[in-house]
Design a protein around this motif. Structure first.
Motif, short mmCIF file in Angstrom:
data_model
loop_
_atom_site.label_atom_id
_atom_site.label_comp_id
_atom_site.label_asym_id
_atom_site.label_seq_id
_atom_site.Cartn_x
_atom_site.Cartn_y
_atom_site.Cartn_z
N SER A 36 0.83 -1.21 0.00
CA SER A 36 0.00 0.00 0.00
C SER A 36 0.87 1.26 0.00
O SER A 36 1.72 1.44 0.86
CB SER A 36 -0.91 -0.01 1.22
OG SER A 36 -1.97 0.88 1.02
N ARG A 86 0.80 5.69 -1.57
CA ARG A 86 0.03 6.76 -2.22
C ARG A 86 0.99 7.75 -2.85
O ARG A 86 2.16 7.83 -2.46
CB ARG A 86 -0.90 7.46 -1.22
CG ARG A 86 -0.17 8.14 -0.09
CD ARG A 86 -1.14 8.79 0.88
NE ARG A 86 -0.42 9.31 2.03
CZ ARG A 86 -0.97 9.97 3.04
NH1 ARG A 86 -2.26 10.20 3.05
NH2 ARG A 86 -0.24 10.40 4.04
N THR A 125 -7.87 -4.44 -6.27
CA THR A 125 -7.17 -3.22 -5.90
C THR A 125 -7.95 -2.62 -4.75
O THR A 125 -9.18 -2.56 -4.81
CB THR A 125 -7.12 -2.24 -7.08
OG1 THR A 125 -6.15 -2.69 -8.01
CG2 THR A 125 -6.71 -0.84 -6.64
N ARG A 145 -12.04 -2.44 -1.33
CA ARG A 145 -11.49 -3.25 -2.41
C ARG A 145 -12.44 -3.35 -3.58
O ARG A 145 -13.66 -3.37 -3.38
CB ARG A 145 -11.23 -4.67 -1.91
CG ARG A 145 -9.97 -4.79 -1.10
CD ARG A 145 -9.73 -6.23 -0.70
NE ARG A 145 -8.54 -6.28 0.14
CZ ARG A 145 -8.11 -7.38 0.75
NH1 ARG A 145 -8.76 -8.52 0.60
NH2 ARG A 145 -7.02 -7.34 1.48
N THR A 197 -7.34 5.06 -9.26
CA THR A 197 -6.74 5.35 -7.95
C THR A 197 -6.41 6.84 -7.96
O THR A 197 -5.35 7.27 -8.41
CB THR A 197 -5.49 4.50 -7.64
OG1 THR A 197 -4.63 4.48 -8.74
CG2 THR A 197 -5.86 3.08 -7.32
N SER A 201 -14.57 2.14 -9.55
CA SER A 201 -14.51 0.98 -10.43
C SER A 201 -15.70 1.01 -11.38
O SER A 201 -16.84 1.22 -10.95
CB SER A 201 -14.54 -0.30 -9.59
OG SER A 201 -14.59 -1.41 -10.46
N HIS A 254 -3.32 2.89 -2.02
CA HIS A 254 -3.79 1.76 -2.83
C HIS A 254 -2.79 0.62 -2.76
O HIS A 254 -1.58 0.84 -2.75
CB HIS A 254 -4.04 2.18 -4.28
CG HIS A 254 -2.90 2.88 -4.94
ND1 HIS A 254 -2.61 4.21 -4.69
CD2 HIS A 254 -1.99 2.46 -5.84
CE1 HIS A 254 -1.56 4.56 -5.40
NE2 HIS A 254 -1.14 3.53 -6.11
N ASP A 255 -3.34 -0.61 -2.66
CA ASP A 255 -2.52 -1.81 -2.75
C ASP A 255 -3.25 -2.79 -3.65
O ASP A 255 -4.47 -2.71 -3.81
CB ASP A 255 -2.24 -2.41 -1.36
CG ASP A 255 -3.45 -2.41 -0.44
OD1 ASP A 255 -3.65 -1.41 0.29
OD2 ASP A 255 -4.21 -3.40 -0.48
N HIS A 256 -2.48 -3.66 -4.27
CA HIS A 256 -3.05 -4.64 -5.18
C HIS A 256 -2.74 -6.03 -4.64
O HIS A 256 -1.64 -6.27 -4.15
CB HIS A 256 -2.44 -4.53 -6.58
CG HIS A 256 -2.32 -3.13 -7.10
ND1 HIS A 256 -3.40 -2.31 -7.29
CD2 HIS A 256 -1.23 -2.41 -7.49
CE1 HIS A 256 -2.98 -1.14 -7.78
NE2 HIS A 256 -1.66 -1.17 -7.89
N VAL A 288 -8.59 0.79 -2.60
CA VAL A 288 -8.43 2.24 -2.69
C VAL A 288 -9.15 2.88 -1.51
O VAL A 288 -10.36 2.69 -1.36
CB VAL A 288 -9.02 2.79 -4.02
CG1 VAL A 288 -8.83 4.30 -4.11
CG2 VAL A 288 -8.38 2.11 -5.23
N ASP A 289 -8.38 3.57 -0.69
CA ASP A 289 -8.98 4.31 0.43
C ASP A 289 -9.97 3.48 1.25
O ASP A 289 -11.09 3.91 1.50
CB ASP A 289 -9.71 5.54 -0.12
CG ASP A 289 -9.04 6.83 0.34
OD1 ASP A 289 -8.04 6.74 1.08
OD2 ASP A 289 -9.52 7.91 -0.04
N THR A 336 -4.54 8.80 -2.76
CA THR A 336 -5.31 7.76 -2.08
C THR A 336 -4.40 6.56 -1.90
O THR A 336 -3.68 6.18 -2.84
CB THR A 336 -6.55 7.33 -2.89
OG1 THR A 336 -6.15 6.97 -4.23
CG2 THR A 336 -7.60 8.43 -2.96
#
Ligand code: GTQ
Length: 353
Positions: free
Chosen positions: A110, A112, A130, A136, A147, A223, A153-155, A132-133, A151
């Motif tokens: 994660s 930003r 993904t 998922r 993203t 999304s 974000h992790d994938h 975001v804030d 913000t």
């Protein structure tokens, strides 16, 4: 409009040259020597048309998958470099693009940054996400995911198959302004504060919470699932008419404002029916295309690209673009049109020949 003789550079002389040297020594320069290339009558882009075939890129990306983890790389991405801008991580003068791979079991940690990012999902079985804030979203082929800047974000990919998507970022714009910031979340995977699908239900159904007040410059719906998008294209194709230049082309919007999803980047999706032969058009926003479905051909200036599923190509500013479809096809695209329109510099032009 005469575009060739907008400005003619004056001649030079020994005395003028002597002056120029004295100017140089004091960090000044004669405008009349550079005006012709500085203020051009038409866009003069360093960016050239280019195509990346998915069949060429995918094996390289999978090799990267064996040689480096997502964690070590932070993001395991092959940067798509415009051949005329090598070493600058730019696909156009204002945009970055890359192809990202997350292998089964991996997490891209994660973080930003000041740059805004978009994803267009190319491959995967709908198991990767993904975040975001605090929320998922599942990444399925054809999904368009935002993203927004700053913000977290992790994938992650808890599934059994690799997931691959196209990244688009406004990094060159942020860096033009020397406004880059980035940091990590304390945790590799950010804590979740909302259930999956919350933003889509809250903002994407033609409804808004009654107490909603617009917050931030980006779309709260982060999304845009392909299933919905595809159905819209299908219905609009059946209803007609098909635009002679674009086929059935729609822009992704921030449902709260009706504006672009992020302040700098615009994104589009278009359906080209089989045997569609579009007329040429050009605009000042250099555009990155990713083929979602089908085979076809696109003329970009002097270049002709034959494309198939997942191929990616770029059309520079002000070069004429025309699309042909050999079968029903869908093209995703993105550009800096949002930034250009906000600044009042965007132009388009259609060719009638
Ligand atoms: O997924 O956050 O292609 O930070 C380049 C920079 C992807 C990402 C990129 C990034 C990301």
């Amino acid at each position: 409009m005469d575009t060739t003789t907008f400005y003619v550079k004056p001649g030079t002389s020994a005395e003028r040259k002597d002056l120029y040297e004295r100017l140089h020594a004091k960090n000044t320069a004669p405008l009349w020597e550079v005006l012709a290339k500085l203020v051009t009558p038409e866009p003069q882009s360093a960016c050239v048309p280019a195509l990346w075939r998915y069949d060429d890129i995918r094996p390289l990306l999978m090799d990267a998958g064996r040689l480096i983890t997502a964690k070590e790389a932070e993001r395991r991405v092959l940067v798509l470099e415009n051949p005329a801008l090598q070493g600058r991580s730019q696909i156009t003068s204002s945009l970055y693009a890359g192809v990202q791979l997350v292998m089964p079991g991996e997490v891209a940690p994660s973080h930003r940054h000041a740059a805004s990012a978009l994803r267009f999902v190319i491959e995967g079985e709908g198991t990767a996400y993904t975040a975001v804030d605090g929320e998922r979203t599942t990444m399925r082929p054809g999904d368009f995911v935002l993203t927004p800047f700053w913000t977290f974000h992790d994938h992650g990919n808890p599934g059994g198959q690799p997931v691959i998507w196209l990244d688009g970022l406004d990094v060159p714009i942020v860096n033009l302004f020397d406004a880059s910031f980035a940091d990590h979340h304390d945790e590799e995977t950010q804590p979740l504060t909302r259930r999956d699908g919350d933003a889509l239900a809250r903002y994407g159904g033609g409804l808004l919470p009654i107490e909603h007040t617009p917050r931030g410059l980006s779309s709260p719906m982060f999304s845009y699932p392909y299933a919905r998008t595809r159905e819209v294209l299908d219905t609009l194709y059946r209803n007609g008419p098909v635009h002679p230049r674009y086929g059935v082309k729609m822009q992704y919007v921030n449902p709260v404002t009706g504006g672009y999803p992020m302040p700098t980047i615009a994104a589009f999706i278009q359906f080209l029916p089989g045997s569609f032969k579009g007329t040429p058009h050009r605009s000042t926003d250099a555009t990155v295309y990713c083929v979602a479905e089908g085979h076809g051909r696109t003329q970009v200036g002097e270049a002709a690209f034959a494309w198939g599923p997942h191929d990616i190509f770029v059309a520079p500013s002000w070069q004429r673009v025309s699309h042909e479809a050999l079968e029903d096809a869908v093209l995703f695209s993105f550009s800096d049109r949002a930034a250009q329109k906000a600044l009042g510099v965007w132009r388009e032009d259609e060719e009638t020949v």
